[in-house]
Write an enzyme that holds these catalytic residues in place. Structure first.
Site, PDB file in Angstrom:
ATOM      1  N   CYS A 180       0.862  -1.098   0.088  1.00 17.39           N
ATOM      2  CA  CYS A 180      -0.041  -0.089   0.064  1.00 17.39           C
ATOM      3  C   CYS A 180       1.041   1.319   0.029  1.00 17.39           C
ATOM      4  O   CYS A 180       1.617   1.446   0.936  1.00 17.39           O
ATOM      5  CB  CYS A 180      -0.841  -0.014   1.191  1.00 17.39           C
ATOM      6  N   LYS A 234     -10.572  -8.391   5.479  1.00 17.90           N
ATOM      7  CA  LYS A 234     -10.036  -7.773   6.669  1.00 17.90           C
ATOM      8  C   LYS A 234     -10.400  -8.503   7.882  1.00 17.90           C
ATOM      9  O   LYS A 234     -11.349  -8.849   8.184  1.00 17.90           O
ATOM     10  CB  LYS A 234     -10.306  -6.226   6.617  1.00 17.90           C
ATOM     11  N   VAL A 264      -5.909   1.247   6.017  1.00 19.55           N
ATOM     12  CA  VAL A 264      -4.595   1.301   6.410  1.00 19.55           C
ATOM     13  C   VAL A 264      -3.794   2.645   5.563  1.00 19.55           C
ATOM     14  O   VAL A 264      -4.289   2.848   4.502  1.00 19.55           O
ATOM     15  CB  VAL A 264      -3.480   0.077   6.247  1.00 19.55           C
ATOM     16  N   GLU A 278      -5.168   8.075   8.214  1.00 14.77           N
ATOM     17  CA  GLU A 278      -4.986   8.890   7.101  1.00 14.77           C
ATOM     18  C   GLU A 278      -3.488   9.221   6.995  1.00 14.77           C
ATOM     19  O   GLU A 278      -2.621   9.792   8.044  1.00 14.77           O
ATOM     20  CB  GLU A 278      -5.655  10.448   7.343  1.00 14.77           C
ATOM     21  N   SER A 279      -2.757   8.973   5.914  1.00 17.89           N
ATOM     22  CA  SER A 279      -1.183   8.782   5.670  1.00 17.89           C
ATOM     23  C   SER A 279      -0.959  10.158   6.206  1.00 17.89           C
ATOM     24  O   SER A 279       0.311  10.068   6.933  1.00 17.89           O
ATOM     25  CB  SER A 279      -0.661   8.298   4.396  1.00 17.89           C
TER      26      SER A 279
END
Length: 243
Positions: A30, A57, A70, A86-87
């Site tokens: 990801c 999941k 993720v 949230e990255s």
């Protein structure tokens, strides 16, 4: 701490030590989760990784990621052990929490400009997925990348962060690492023009030699193989688990 195996529906909740270390819920391929790994590694922060099968999941994922996404970062050392999602939120939190090797500029204006630039990066991430899912024309991706070529030229530095990689560099890298996936999907229509993207091309070469990037890197062949299995409906999340 991670076996590299992705946990799926029916998997028991992992037992992690109560050592106060952050816990990152991730997926090895990801690009958004990769952002979190890069910042943690750039800061030399010890952390636990729990890999998640995003097709099936595990039921308990909701306890750590309300939106079942993720990356999710559980702050085991904080009261109540809250989780972040949230990255970009996670990355900025980590940059402020761990001041060593700062990634975002200290100057408020420069920091704001970097954040605006990352908002514009949505054009690249959106085009990337449209190509993979809808077989969209790849030119939309190149047009979006033009903005970053122009900005890097304007800054006159090898990295967006100046003389060393900074926040923008690490936040956009996961998609630059996946150019091979676009090549795999678009085949003969793929053409990375090194003249058109002279600065970005040099940036890619520099980042490939960066220790932080090397700490969480997959080869073009590995990315292509993962996408091949995903497209076939049998995503091999554990492709790198035995390596």
């Amino acid at each position: 701490m991670s076996s590299g195996k992705h946990l799926s529906k029916g998997s028991p909740k992992p037992t992690l030590p109560e050592d106060g270390l952050p816990r990152l819920f991730s997926m090895r391929f990801c690009p958004y989760a990769q952002r979190a790994h890069l910042v943690l590694n750039a800061k030399n922060v010890k952390y636990h990784t729990v890999y998640i099968n995003l097709t099936e999941k595990p039921e308990w994922l909701v306890e750590y990621s309300a939106l079942l996404k993720v990356p999710a970062l559980q702050l085991a050392g904080e009261k109540g052990q809250p989780s972040l999602i949230e990255s970009l939120v996670i990355a900025e939190y980590l940059d402020e929490k761990y001041p060593q090797n700062p990634l975002l500029p200290k100057d408020p204006l420069k920091k704001a400009q970097d954040k605006i630039l990352l908002e514009r990066f949505n054009g690249i991430t959106g085009a990337f997925m449209k190509i993979l899912i809808q077989n969209a024309n790849i030119e939309e991706f190149w047009v979006a990348l033009d903005i970053f070529e122009q900005e890097l030229t304007k800054r006159g530095t090898p990295y967006f962060g100046g003389d060393k990689p900074g926040f923008v560099d690490y936040m956009i890298w996961p998609w630059l690492e996946r150019l091979a996936v676009l090549e795999f999907v678009t085949k003969e229509s793929y053409s990375f023009d090194e003249k058109r993207f002279a600065k970005v091309s040099k940036l890619v070469k520099l980042l490939k030699e960066d220790a932080v990037v090397k700490s969480f890197y997959a080869t073009p062949e590995q990315h292509q193989e993962f996408w091949r299995t995903r497209k076939a409906g049998k995503a091999n999340y554990d492709l790198l688990a035995s390596l």
